[in-house]
Scaffold this motif. Structure first.
Motif, mmCIF file in Angstrom:
data_model
loop_
_atom_site.group_PDB
_atom_site.id
_atom_site.type_symbol
_atom_site.label_atom_id
_atom_site.label_comp_id
_atom_site.label_asym_id
_atom_site.label_seq_id
_atom_site.Cartn_x
_atom_site.Cartn_y
_atom_site.Cartn_z
ATOM 1 N N GLU A 45 -75.749 -78.180 47.010
ATOM 2 C CA GLU A 45 -75.066 -78.989 47.533
ATOM 3 C C GLU A 45 -73.676 -78.163 47.941
ATOM 4 N N LEU A 46 -72.969 -77.476 46.801
ATOM 5 C CA LEU A 46 -71.746 -76.933 47.161
ATOM 6 C C LEU A 46 -71.828 -75.914 48.322
ATOM 7 N N SER A 47 -73.196 -75.332 48.465
ATOM 8 C CA SER A 47 -73.241 -74.311 49.529
ATOM 9 C C SER A 47 -73.202 -74.883 50.864
ATOM 10 N N ASP A 48 -73.761 -76.365 50.991
ATOM 11 C CA ASP A 48 -73.890 -76.886 52.002
ATOM 12 C C ASP A 48 -72.549 -77.552 52.474
ATOM 13 N N ASN A 49 -71.946 -77.888 51.467
ATOM 14 C CA ASN A 49 -70.344 -78.369 51.810
ATOM 15 C C ASN A 49 -69.588 -77.478 52.289
ATOM 16 N N VAL A 50 -69.561 -75.975 51.816
ATOM 17 C CA VAL A 50 -68.828 -74.996 52.128
ATOM 18 C C VAL A 50 -69.161 -74.839 53.911
ATOM 19 N N GLY A 51 -70.313 -75.001 54.017
ATOM 20 C CA GLY A 51 -70.788 -74.861 55.560
ATOM 21 C C GLY A 51 -70.039 -75.864 56.261
ATOM 22 N N TYR A 52 -70.060 -77.108 55.592
ATOM 23 C CA TYR A 52 -69.387 -78.286 56.342
ATOM 24 C C TYR A 52 -67.737 -77.844 56.599
ATOM 25 N N MET A 53 -67.397 -77.256 55.516
ATOM 26 C CA MET A 53 -65.967 -76.776 55.732
ATOM 27 C C MET A 53 -65.631 -75.883 56.843
ATOM 28 N N ARG A 54 -66.750 -74.731 56.832
ATOM 29 C CA ARG A 54 -66.494 -73.763 57.909
ATOM 30 C C ARG A 54 -66.671 -74.491 59.294
ATOM 31 N N ASP A 55 -67.518 -75.488 59.414
ATOM 32 C CA ASP A 55 -67.561 -76.278 60.905
ATOM 33 C C ASP A 55 -66.360 -77.004 61.171
ATOM 34 N N TYR A 56 -65.827 -77.662 60.121
ATOM 35 C CA TYR A 56 -64.305 -78.266 60.240
ATOM 36 C C TYR A 56 -63.443 -77.239 60.769
ATOM 37 N N GLN B 211 -66.099 -79.600 39.701
ATOM 38 C CA GLN B 211 -65.057 -80.837 39.737
ATOM 39 C C GLN B 211 -63.784 -80.368 40.521
ATOM 40 N N LYS B 212 -63.606 -79.067 40.479
ATOM 41 C CA LYS B 212 -62.221 -79.057 41.044
ATOM 42 C C LYS B 212 -62.610 -78.768 42.396
ATOM 43 N N PHE B 213 -63.535 -78.254 42.796
ATOM 44 C CA PHE B 213 -63.989 -78.137 44.381
ATOM 45 C C PHE B 213 -63.889 -79.710 44.942
ATOM 46 N N TYR B 214 -64.423 -80.772 44.431
ATOM 47 C CA TYR B 214 -64.660 -81.999 44.983
ATOM 48 C C TYR B 214 -62.859 -82.612 44.867
ATOM 49 N N HIS B 215 -62.490 -82.487 43.695
ATOM 50 C CA HIS B 215 -61.121 -82.968 43.848
ATOM 51 C C HIS B 215 -60.164 -82.206 44.686
ATOM 52 N N THR B 216 -60.135 -81.042 44.773
ATOM 53 C CA THR B 216 -59.194 -80.276 45.608
ATOM 54 C C THR B 216 -59.609 -80.452 47.228
ATOM 55 N N LEU C 18 -60.300 -72.757 49.751
ATOM 56 C CA LEU C 18 -61.239 -73.171 48.923
ATOM 57 C C LEU C 18 -62.755 -72.695 49.294
ATOM 58 N N ALA C 19 -63.005 -72.943 50.320
ATOM 59 C CA ALA C 19 -64.550 -72.326 50.840
ATOM 60 C C ALA C 19 -64.552 -70.863 50.273
ATOM 61 N N ASP C 20 -63.597 -69.888 50.570
ATOM 62 C CA ASP C 20 -63.825 -68.295 50.226
ATOM 63 C C ASP C 20 -64.097 -68.504 48.620
ATOM 64 N N HIS C 21 -63.173 -69.287 47.805
ATOM 65 C CA HIS C 21 -63.438 -69.065 46.387
ATOM 66 C C HIS C 21 -64.939 -69.455 46.061
ATOM 67 N N ILE C 22 -65.472 -70.605 46.513
ATOM 68 C CA ILE C 22 -66.660 -71.142 46.213
ATOM 69 C C ILE C 22 -67.557 -70.232 46.649
ATOM 70 N N GLU C 23 -67.483 -69.549 47.714
ATOM 71 C CA GLU C 23 -68.614 -68.625 48.068
ATOM 72 C C GLU C 23 -68.662 -67.278 47.341
ATOM 73 N N LYS C 24 -67.455 -66.760 47.098
ATOM 74 C CA LYS C 24 -67.118 -65.515 46.504
ATOM 75 C C LYS C 24 -67.349 -65.515 44.995
ATOM 76 N N VAL D 90 -67.650 -68.829 42.681
ATOM 77 C CA VAL D 90 -68.481 -69.854 42.242
ATOM 78 C C VAL D 90 -70.033 -69.761 42.242
ATOM 79 N N LEU D 91 -70.299 -69.835 43.559
ATOM 80 C CA LEU D 91 -71.761 -69.696 43.917
ATOM 81 C C LEU D 91 -72.595 -68.450 43.271
ATOM 82 N N PRO D 92 -72.217 -67.561 43.268
ATOM 83 C CA PRO D 92 -72.806 -66.287 42.532
ATOM 84 C C PRO D 92 -73.022 -66.585 41.021
ATOM 85 N N ARG D 93 -71.902 -67.143 40.319
ATOM 86 C CA ARG D 93 -72.223 -67.614 38.982
ATOM 87 C C ARG D 93 -73.227 -68.576 38.912
ATOM 88 N N PHE D 94 -73.377 -69.795 39.839
ATOM 89 C CA PHE D 94 -74.458 -70.597 39.849
ATOM 90 C C PHE D 94 -75.718 -69.738 39.878
#
Length: 171
Positions: free
Chosen positions: A62-73, A114-119, A141-147, A149-153
């Motif tokens: 879900e986080l990965s998909d949301n990063v994609g939606y951010m990139r589209d935006y 939680q920080k991702f959704y809130h921010t 925010l998307a860069d932080h999640i991709e680089k 958070v997602l690798p930690r998941f």
């Protein structure tokens, strides 16, 4: 009662054999109950780990998909699309409220989500920012999640998968 039966009841061998039978029965019941409890606990552990693996993987996706939606935006903003919208998926995040295995997910990963959704919500709701400012903040925010958070998941899920495989469970 016959004389032979009376003699058997009075003999020490009879009582010893009866005591041995009682001890063997109690011991057998104890061992069976102990093994049953051990199996039930192992099953519960496996089920909990399996559920948490799928929960973590779903949140990661879900986080990965949301990063994609951010990139589209961001692409739309850079392409000068008027009033672009950003709708993040929150099904998994919201469903975790009702999942008993949610808090078995490492707290640092939950905190990052939680920080991702809130921010993201704060960025989109800020009335003082134009689309370019939002796009820049969402990009960071998307860069932080991709680089970060997602690798930690991914690592967390892989460790859980390895543990389950060690128990003979494929996920």
């Amino acid at each position: 009662m016959s004389t032979r039966m009376r003699d058997d009841v009075r003999s020490a061998g009879f009582w010893v054999s009866q005591i041995v039978i009682i001890i063997a029965t109690v011991g057998g019941v104890y061992l069976a109950a102990s093994q049953g409890l051990r199996q039930a606990m192992q099953f519960d552990t496996i089920k909990s780990l399996q559920n948490n693996f799928y929960l973590r993987k779903s949140l990661q996706n879900e986080l990965s998909d949301n990063v994609g939606y951010m990139r589209d935006y961001i692409t739309k903003v850079n392409g000068r699309v008027v009033n672009p919208s950003l709708n993040l998926e929150t099904f998994v995040w919201n469903s975790m409220t009702y999942s008993p295995t949610s808090l078995e997910t490492p707290s640092d990963l939950l905190r990052e989500a939680q920080k991702f959704y809130h921010t993201a919500a704060d960025i989109m709701a800020n009335p003082h920012w134009n689309d370019m400012n939002r796009a820049k903040a969402l990009g960071e925010l998307a860069d932080h999640i991709e680089k970060e958070v997602l690798p930690r998941f991914e690592a967390s899920g892989a460790a859980l998968q390895t543990r389950l495989r060690g128990m003979g469970v494929e996920v």
